[in-house]
Design a protein around this motif. Structure first.
Motif, PDB file in Angstrom:
ATOM      1  N   GLY A 150      72.790  91.121 -79.681  1.00 53.92           N
ATOM      2  CA  GLY A 150      71.430  91.816 -80.387  1.00 53.92           C
ATOM      3  C   GLY A 150      72.040  92.976 -81.288  1.00 53.92           C
ATOM      4  O   GLY A 150      71.601  93.780 -81.855  1.00 53.92           O
ATOM      5  N   ASN A 151      73.909  93.080 -81.027  1.00 52.43           N
ATOM      6  CA  ASN A 151      74.531  93.954 -81.772  1.00 52.43           C
ATOM      7  C   ASN A 151      73.868  95.545 -81.397  1.00 52.43           C
ATOM      8  O   ASN A 151      73.864  96.409 -82.046  1.00 52.43           O
ATOM      9  N   CYS A 152      73.334  95.587 -80.041  1.00 52.46           N
ATOM     10  CA  CYS A 152      72.704  96.922 -79.420  1.00 52.46           C
ATOM     11  C   CYS A 152      73.772  98.001 -79.669  1.00 52.46           C
ATOM     12  O   CYS A 152      73.397  99.189 -79.506  1.00 52.46           O
ATOM     13  N   GLY A 153      75.275  97.734 -79.605  1.00 56.05           N
ATOM     14  CA  GLY A 153      75.985  98.979 -79.508  1.00 56.05           C
ATOM     15  C   GLY A 153      76.094  99.720 -80.800  1.00 56.05           C
ATOM     16  O   GLY A 153      76.437 100.805 -80.881  1.00 56.05           O
ATOM     17  N   ARG A 154      75.327  99.057 -81.849  1.00 56.84           N
ATOM     18  CA  ARG A 154      75.546  99.801 -83.364  1.00 56.84           C
ATOM     19  C   ARG A 154      73.882 100.091 -83.633  1.00 56.84           C
ATOM     20  O   ARG A 154      73.479 100.547 -84.614  1.00 56.84           O
ATOM     21  N   MET A 279      73.306  96.958 -71.667  1.00 59.05           N
ATOM     22  CA  MET A 279      73.983  96.068 -70.945  1.00 59.05           C
ATOM     23  C   MET A 279      75.280  96.333 -69.907  1.00 59.05           C
ATOM     24  O   MET A 279      76.230  96.613 -70.823  1.00 59.05           O
ATOM     25  N   PRO A 280      75.359  96.048 -68.736  1.00 55.36           N
ATOM     26  CA  PRO A 280      76.507  96.466 -68.054  1.00 55.36           C
ATOM     27  C   PRO A 280      77.780  95.558 -68.131  1.00 55.36           C
ATOM     28  O   PRO A 280      78.130  94.911 -67.204  1.00 55.36           O
ATOM     29  N   VAL A 385      52.662 101.437 -93.637  1.00 56.92           N
ATOM     30  CA  VAL A 385      53.828 100.719 -93.635  1.00 56.92           C
ATOM     31  C   VAL A 385      54.334  99.988 -92.091  1.00 56.92           C
ATOM     32  O   VAL A 385      53.789 100.612 -91.249  1.00 56.92           O
ATOM     33  N   PHE A 386      54.786  99.059 -92.234  1.00 56.04           N
ATOM     34  CA  PHE A 386      55.367  98.211 -90.901  1.00 56.04           C
ATOM     35  C   PHE A 386      56.707  98.217 -91.106  1.00 56.04           C
ATOM     36  O   PHE A 386      57.307  97.525 -91.913  1.00 56.04           O
ATOM     37  N   ILE A 387      57.317  98.196 -89.895  1.00 55.99           N
ATOM     38  CA  ILE A 387      58.995  98.022 -89.939  1.00 55.99           C
ATOM     39  C   ILE A 387      59.250  97.266 -88.837  1.00 55.99           C
ATOM     40  O   ILE A 387      58.803  97.419 -87.519  1.00 55.99           O
ATOM     41  N   ASN A 388      60.121  96.196 -89.049  1.00 54.43           N
ATOM     42  CA  ASN A 388      60.691  95.446 -87.958  1.00 54.43           C
ATOM     43  C   ASN A 388      61.854  96.073 -87.454  1.00 54.43           C
ATOM     44  O   ASN A 388      62.092  97.314 -87.733  1.00 54.43           O
ATOM     45  N   SER A 389      62.453  95.378 -86.525  1.00 51.29           N
ATOM     46  CA  SER A 389      63.551  95.933 -85.609  1.00 51.29           C
ATOM     47  C   SER A 389      64.699  96.092 -86.572  1.00 51.29           C
ATOM     48  O   SER A 389      64.781  95.513 -87.665  1.00 51.29           O
ATOM     49  N   TRP A 390      65.661  97.054 -86.037  1.00 50.95           N
ATOM     50  CA  TRP A 390      66.675  97.359 -86.671  1.00 50.95           C
ATOM     51  C   TRP A 390      67.649  96.322 -87.142  1.00 50.95           C
ATOM     52  O   TRP A 390      68.100  95.972 -88.084  1.00 50.95           O
ATOM     53  N   CYS A 391      67.735  95.265 -86.231  1.00 53.22           N
ATOM     54  CA  CYS A 391      68.512  94.028 -86.302  1.00 53.22           C
ATOM     55  C   CYS A 391      67.984  92.915 -87.390  1.00 53.22           C
ATOM     56  O   CYS A 391      68.523  92.154 -87.595  1.00 53.22           O
ATOM     57  N   GLN A 392      66.616  93.235 -87.687  1.00 55.51           N
ATOM     58  CA  GLN A 392      65.833  92.466 -88.619  1.00 55.51           C
ATOM     59  C   GLN A 392      65.807  90.982 -88.252  1.00 55.51           C
ATOM     60  O   GLN A 392      65.774  90.118 -89.034  1.00 55.51           O
ATOM     61  N   ILE A 393      65.828  90.788 -86.889  1.00 57.27           N
ATOM     62  CA  ILE A 393      65.648  89.206 -86.757  1.00 57.27           C
ATOM     63  C   ILE A 393      64.198  89.083 -86.870  1.00 57.27           C
ATOM     64  O   ILE A 393      63.131  89.602 -86.238  1.00 57.27           O
ATOM     65  N   PRO A 394      63.855  87.816 -87.741  1.00 56.79           N
ATOM     66  CA  PRO A 394      62.631  87.690 -88.095  1.00 56.79           C
ATOM     67  C   PRO A 394      61.395  87.574 -87.027  1.00 56.79           C
ATOM     68  O   PRO A 394      60.517  88.056 -87.359  1.00 56.79           O
ATOM     69  N   GLY A 395      61.766  86.830 -85.998  1.00 57.70           N
ATOM     70  CA  GLY A 395      60.935  86.603 -84.977  1.00 57.70           C
ATOM     71  C   GLY A 395      60.621  88.012 -84.416  1.00 57.70           C
ATOM     72  O   GLY A 395      59.421  87.706 -83.589  1.00 57.70           O
ATOM     73  N   ASN A 396      61.204  88.976 -84.311  1.00 59.67           N
ATOM     74  CA  ASN A 396      60.856  90.281 -83.646  1.00 59.67           C
ATOM     75  C   ASN A 396      59.685  90.791 -84.544  1.00 59.67           C
ATOM     76  O   ASN A 396      58.841  91.620 -83.742  1.00 59.67           O
TER      77      ASN A 396
END
Length: 592
Positions: A150-154, A279-280, A385-396
């Protein structure tokens, strides 16, 4: 008959005035020479990098290149101060640790951990001198394993690493990119890959067992032989520790493999505290602490959000593994911005050792200068306004309540023609019914990358922020509150820690207990995202009622927006978050 002249044919790729030109995605892109073209393409940044120009026709792109000011996008080296190189970029000055190598400051995520900013060079140098005795903490969000998680580090959640608490400084030390593999290696690699697939089961087992030993003889940028031996030793020590604590052989091997051995090698020669995100991903070769939003990510990728409604986590073969990892001396802290998570981690593991490592502090975001003041009592147009997740995965967008929102807007737009809805998302697969709503109502879809400045402008120009989500999405929520929007959200898990119904937002019921809820006895966050794949009449009705109130009651809209912004100014501040972060870092170092 009119004679048409021949038109010049352009071949791509080619160059023009120092730009590499590429034809892709139905447009022509110009990549300036100071960017690494191969990296831009490999990392999929051709359409999102702010310094890359694009146009539908060659002539238009040439005009953009003619007007391009390289000084606006290429950081100018202006000197050094201590261990940092100083750059002037877009009106500000940046201090980049030499250990971080060459960073592309055009990318907003590179202006975080380890990089300091000042309005003037003197201000920046003063800040750098003030950090001369600061304790370095390595921010490990750059590890390759995070890019496929999920590129969560960024993620913007970790912007706080750019402004650490007093006495600390985050560092970010990725090694230089390896040289491209020669063509013959790709050919041999395909041949060997075919042989490996022919004996997939045996190969996976052998690769898992032998890769750490084979790595001793492979070149790896930024990793010495001593470092490789160290990681191998830590890996073996963790393996036997897990087995002694009751972990089964198969899950143990799968867990160790999931930590991504190459990523662990990249930290092999690092000494000191490491900061992990969500994530560890570690063998414990360094003392570490982790920041999480919920307990589920501690078990990733073996336990996933949205799939825990019937799970008996304490009986999972990975439970003793994660518990061992968190109880180990190398784990120095578990930091969270959710009070519920702090309580769940305590109940889940029922360990005094783990309990002592937990620190909780509400997350904070800075206040933007431009925000929605709701000055017009009856504006000609009211923007939702509605905003999807930062990573912009469509299913989110499903998980954020996108289907319920469309159903509600179909009703609202008929009732209030002045409403406009902006969806900042890439659309997921939708039934024809929802496409008809999009076609018949006033809905704008923004499916491209937005810079932080563009996103801030979008929020400041909107009036109502809609988040009928399955659970809390902390950054989106706080950004909307900071911009003074009237928030309409759900009763999904965690949202009540930041939004109070009728005080700083309106809360629509229908999520808690259905798609997310706390199981206090098991110490688990239970989630079932399947109901989010269809619209929920209860949520739709709640959205229609809440938005209708905001349309008709200007004073309510203004009061909710002002209270939300005031809460960010006083309760959800970067300063308060940094107090909690400092407490966690002090605890990790044994400083009380």
């Amino acid at each position: 008959m009119t004679q048409l002249a021949a038109r010049p044919k352009h071949s791509y790729p080619c160059t023009y005035k120092g730009f590499r030109l590429i034809l892709s995605h139905g447009r022509i892109y110009g990549v300036p020479s100071f960017l690494d073209l191969e990296e831009i393409l490999d990392r999929g940044r051709l359409t999102t990098h702010p310094a890359v120009l694009s146009a539908p026709r060659r002539e238009e792109l040439n005009e953009l290149i003619e007007r391009f000011d390289v000084n606006e996008y290429e950081p100018q080296f202006v000197g050094s101060c201590g261990e940092d190189n100083l750059f002037h970029y877009r009106g500000d000055f940046y201090g980049v640790p030499r250990a971080s190598g060459a960073l592309d400051l055009n990318r907003e995520e590179n202006r975080r951990a380890g990089v300091l900013r000042g309005a003037t060079r003197a201000e920046l140098e003063e800040r750098l001198r003030g950090l001369a005795g600061a304790v370095p903490v390595e921010f490990a969000g750059w590890l390759p394993i995070y890019e496929v998680s999920g590129n969560c580090g960024r993620h913007p959640q970790f912007k706080h690493t750019a402004d650490p608490p007093p006495g600390y400084r985050f560092t970010c030390s990725p090694p230089p990119r390896p040289a491209p593999a020669p063509p013959w290696r790709k050919t041999i690699g395909r041949f060997l890959g075919g042989l490996c697939r022919a004996a997939a089961g045996l190969w996976l087992l052998l690769a898992m067992l032998l890769r750490p030993f084979a790595s001793l003889f492979q070149r790896s940028p930024g990793c010495t032989l001593r470092g490789r031996l160290r990681v191998l030793g830590v890996l073996l020590r963790l393996f036997f520790r897990l087995r002694r604590n009751g972990a089964r052989l198969g899950p143990t091997l799968r867990f160790l493999r999931s930590r991504h051995y190459r990523s662990q090698l990249l930290l092999a020669d690092h000494r000191g505290l490491v900061f992990l995100t969500s994530m560890p991903y570690t063998y414990g070769q360094n003392p570490w602490l982790i920041e999480i939003e919920d307990p589920t990510t501690l078990f990733y990728p073996f336990v996933l959000n949205g799939q825990t409604s019937e799970l008996r986590l304490a009986e999972s073969p990975y439970f003793p593994i994660v518990r061992t990892l968190l109880e180990a001396d190398e784990c120095r802290g578990i930091l969270t911005h959710m009070k519920s998570t702090a309580e769940l981690v305590d109940r889940l593991f029922r360990s005094d050792t783990i309990r002592a490592k937990i620190t909780c502090a509400p997350l904070g975001v800075p206040l933007p200068e431009r925000w929605q003041r709701h000055e017009e009592e009856d504006p000609d147009v009211l923007h939702l306004v509605f905003i999807n997740s930062w990573c912009q995965i469509p299913g989110n967008s499903y998980v954020r309540g996108g289907l319920d929102l469309l159903e509600a807007f179909a009703i609202l737009h008929v009732r209030y023609p002045q409403l406009r809805l902006t969806l900042r998302t890439t659309l997921p697969p939708l039934d024809a019914h929802f496409h008809r709503i999009l076609e018949s109502s006033w809905v704008r879809v923004i499916n491209r990358f937005l810079s932080p400045e563009e996103l801030s402008d979008l929020l400041a120009e909107s009036h109502v922020f809609l988040l009928p989500a399955a659970r809390v999405h902390i950054v989106s929520l706080l950004q909307a509150m900071a911009h003074g929007l009237a928030v309409v959200t759900s009763d999904g898990w965690g949202i009540d820690e930041y939004v109070s119904h009728e005080r700083n937002g309106l809360v629509v019921k229908g999520r808690y207990g259905k798609v997310s809820w706390v199981d206090e006895e098991a110490g688990m966050l239970r989630e079932d995202y399947e109901p989010m794949l269809t619209s929920d009449p209860e949520v739709v009705e709640g959205l229609v009622e809440a938005v209708s109130r905001l349309v008709e009651d200007h004073e309510l809209r203004r009061r909710l927006g002002e209270t939300a912004r005031r809460d960010v100014e006083t309760r959800f501040t970067p300063e308060r978050w940094n107090q909690g972060l400092k407490e966690a870092l002090d605890k990790a170092r044994g400083v009380y």
